[in-house]
Design an enzyme around this catalytic site. Structure first.
Site, PDB file in Angstrom:
ATOM      1  N   SER A  18      14.406  41.007   9.430  1.00 47.75           N
ATOM      2  CA  SER A  18      14.929  40.339  10.677  1.00 47.75           C
ATOM      3  C   SER A  18      16.111  40.741  11.042  1.00 47.75           C
ATOM      4  O   SER A  18      17.314  40.182  11.094  1.00 47.75           O
ATOM      5  CB  SER A  18      15.129  38.798  10.413  1.00 47.75           C
ATOM      6  OG  SER A  18      13.781  38.243  10.040  1.00 47.75           O
TER       7      SER A  18
ATOM      8  N   ASP B  30      11.472  38.009  12.399  1.00 51.46           N
ATOM      9  CA  ASP B  30      11.321  36.504  12.149  1.00 51.46           C
ATOM     10  C   ASP B  30      10.962  35.879  13.364  1.00 51.46           C
ATOM     11  O   ASP B  30       9.905  34.845  12.953  1.00 51.46           O
ATOM     12  CB  ASP B  30      12.272  35.934  11.280  1.00 51.46           C
ATOM     13  CG  ASP B  30      13.775  36.007  11.851  1.00 51.46           C
ATOM     14  OD1 ASP B  30      13.872  36.682  12.877  1.00 51.46           O
ATOM     15  OD2 ASP B  30      14.668  35.719  11.319  1.00 51.46           O
TER      16      ASP B  30
ATOM     17  N   ARG C 258      12.687  36.775  -0.063  1.00 50.38           N
ATOM     18  CA  ARG C 258      11.386  35.967  -0.546  1.00 50.38           C
ATOM     19  C   ARG C 258      10.397  36.942  -0.673  1.00 50.38           C
ATOM     20  O   ARG C 258      10.293  37.864   0.210  1.00 50.38           O
ATOM     21  CB  ARG C 258      11.093  34.683   0.296  1.00 50.38           C
ATOM     22  CG  ARG C 258      11.982  33.657   0.249  1.00 50.38           C
ATOM     23  CD  ARG C 258      11.611  32.657   0.834  1.00 50.38           C
ATOM     24  NE  ARG C 258      10.849  32.957   2.405  1.00 50.38           N
ATOM     25  CZ  ARG C 258      10.013  32.224   2.685  1.00 50.38           C
ATOM     26  NH1 ARG C 258       9.325  31.106   2.108  1.00 50.38           N
ATOM     27  NH2 ARG C 258       9.573  32.621   4.257  1.00 50.38           N
TER      28      ARG C 258
HETATM   29  C1  BGC Z   1      18.825  39.499  13.839  1.00 53.99           C
HETATM   30  C2  BGC Z   1      17.227  39.225  14.680  1.00 53.99           C
HETATM   31  C3  BGC Z   1      16.813  38.108  13.944  1.00 53.99           C
HETATM   32  C4  BGC Z   1      17.830  36.733  14.032  1.00 53.99           C
HETATM   33  C5  BGC Z   1      17.365  35.730  13.298  1.00 53.99           C
HETATM   34  C6  BGC Z   1      19.644  38.277  14.267  1.00 53.99           C
HETATM   35  O1  BGC Z   1      20.954  38.627  13.542  1.00 53.99           O
HETATM   36  O2  BGC Z   1      19.448  40.589  14.524  1.00 53.99           O
HETATM   37  O3  BGC Z   1      16.628  40.333  14.210  1.00 53.99           O
HETATM   38  O4  BGC Z   1      15.742  37.672  14.516  1.00 53.99           O
HETATM   39  O5  BGC Z   1      19.130  37.186  13.449  1.00 53.99           O
HETATM   40  O6  BGC Z   1      17.120  35.774  11.897  1.00 53.99           O
END
Ligand code: BGC
Length: 452
Positions: free
Chosen positions: A140, A194, A79
């Site tokens: 994320s 995130d 997004r």
């Molecule tokens: C990532 C994290 C993220 C989480 C939720 C995981 O696969 O390594 O950085 O916060 O997913 O999105």
């Protein structure tokens, strides 16, 4: 659980999906050990739970204002957002763009060109193409941060596997892609996870908020730690004396610490993923895998003659065809009602299911989702006990927490059982952490930069 209607033989066969209290306590003990290892300088390198320092020190205080762009990469969708913050008010416009599978598995250059392309087209649409706006980048995936605007990608997760990114600063990769185009200008103020965005978004209104949790496509948590305990934090500026730690708890278990509870379904899901041996805790909890775990159990029970008279359909026997949303829908029916279950089985080409089959299918769903909730709760209770503050709000987002009809209640129950007496907590759905949270991190960064 409507366990009384479940076939006792099938129930017995689901036992390996059920974690009793002693088991949860043992998991908590192992998790705490790994968190401490991640925080300490001398053990960080070999720790499985990385506890990355985020460089986000100050929580928002409600006075942040201005116009911000945000990018959100890491869930099911990518997004681009435009956010306007003013005291007690926030407005947001956003657009979702698809990331096609060939880009998820292509080169890093392709991925970041695509991101820059979407950003430029959004800025055009919003008529801010000529402005140089501050931008918060919600990215994320596991990053070693070298400051608020520098993050080295440690590994991909959640089905992404782009080449030439691991080991590089993703802010630089974004800037390079923007420079290649030459038609837009931005000022990257922060890169964040995130979970951090989720925490910040909630903390904007709720000063007790100290933990951020995602149970969505992936799973992870962050929490507010004292700077003196975060041994890798090397910023001169002491700020509030706290710093947000991105645990990257999805990797918990990658050294075998969870082998004593992993089932044949977990091993199967892992072996068929793009990152075998990695993110084993995440693979037991998050939405990317929950449907498939359920399907594998249903497939096995069918082949053993415990379901559908031993005959199902090609779809039920095909990888990826039992969606995680089915688990939520099936459990969304009131106990004893099997309307959604029947509809879903028919969607999968199974028309001969008996009522007993439907009760059994629901039970399998309940076992898989309760185990996910128990594992997430064990992590949260461990943090609450470690932080040992009288009252903490946990900000949560992600499709599983949001759409599963009982996830919140299951978590409330299990955390209450595991948390030390005297600690009060609540779980709050955090609205749009990756958007508003990113703008807030960028805004707080601007505020502190202006101050200094
Ligand atoms: C990532 C994290 C993220 C989480 C939720 C995981 O696969 O390594 O950085 O916060 O997913 O999105």
């Amino acid at each position: 659980m409507a366990a009384e209607k479940v076939d006792p033989v099938l129930k017995e066969r689901c036992k390996d999906l059920i974690l009793d209290l002693d088991t949860l306590r043992e998991i908590s003990r192992r998790f705490l050990h790994d968190v401490d290892k991640g925080l300490r300088k001398d053990t960080h390198a070999t720790s499985i739970v990385k506890c990355f320092v985020t460089y986000v020190q100050d929580l928002p205080n409600g006075t942040e204002n201005g116009k911000f762009l945000a990018l959100d990469l890491g869930g099911t969708n990518f997004r681009v957002l435009l956010i306007e913050l003013s005291k007690d008010h926030f407005e947001m416009r956003s657009k979702i763009y698809a990331i096609p599978q060939h880009i998820m598995l292509g080169s890093g250059e392709q991925l970041f060109d695509h991101i820059a392309d979407c950003l430029a087209s959004f800025m055009k649409q919003e008529q801010v193409i000529a402005e140089t706006l501050p931008l918060g980048f919600t990215f994320s995936f596991p990053l070693t941060q070298k400051g608020l605007t520098k993050g080295i990608l440690e590994r991909w997760t959640k089905g992404f596997n782009c080449s030439n990114c691991v080991g590089n600063d993703v802010v630089q990769l974004l800037k390079d892609a923007i420079a290649r185009r030459g038609d837009i200008q931005i000022k990257v103020c922060a890169i964040l996870n995130d979970t951090t965005g989720t925490l910040m978004s909630c903390a904007w209104k709720n000063p007790n908020c100290r933990i951020g949790l995602i149970v969505g496509t992936g799973s992870n948590a962050c929490y507010v730690e004292k700077q003196k305990n975060a041994e890798l934090f090397d910023d001169e500026d002491k700020g509030s004396g706290n710093v947000i730690i991105n645990l990257e708890w999805g990797a918990f278990g990658d050294d075998g610490a969870l082998d004593f509870i992993r089932t044949e379904y977990d091993r199967d899901v892992d072996a068929n993923s793009v990152n075998p041996g990695r993110q084993l805790h995440e693979k037991m909890i998050s939405g990317m895998y929950m449907g498939e775990l359920t399907r594998l159990a249903l497939e096995k029970f069918t082949k053993e003659g415990l379901l559908f008279e031993g005959k199902a359909s090609d779809a039920l026997f095909t990888r990826g065809k039992f969606y995680t949303k089915y688990v939520s829908e099936i459990e969304g029916d009131p106990a004893g009602v099997i309307t959604s279950c029947r509809d879903i089985l028919e969607e999968l080409g199974i028309y001969h299911a008996t009522d007993q089959d439907c009760f059994n299918v629901r039970y399998v769903c309940e076992c898989v989702s309760k185990r996910a909730a128990d594992l997430a709760s064990t992590g949260i209770a461990t943090l609450l006990n470690k932080m040992n503050e009288a009252r903490v709000t946990v900000a949560i987002d992600g499709s599983v927490y949001r759409y599963h009809p009982h996830f919140h209640d299951l978590m409330m129950q299990t955390i209450s059982t595991l948390v030390n007496p005297g600690i009060k907590f609540d779980l709050m759905l955090s609205e749009d952490g990756s958007g508003r949270g990113a703008a807030l991190v960028a805004a707080v960064a601007c505020r502190t930069q202006q101050k200094g």
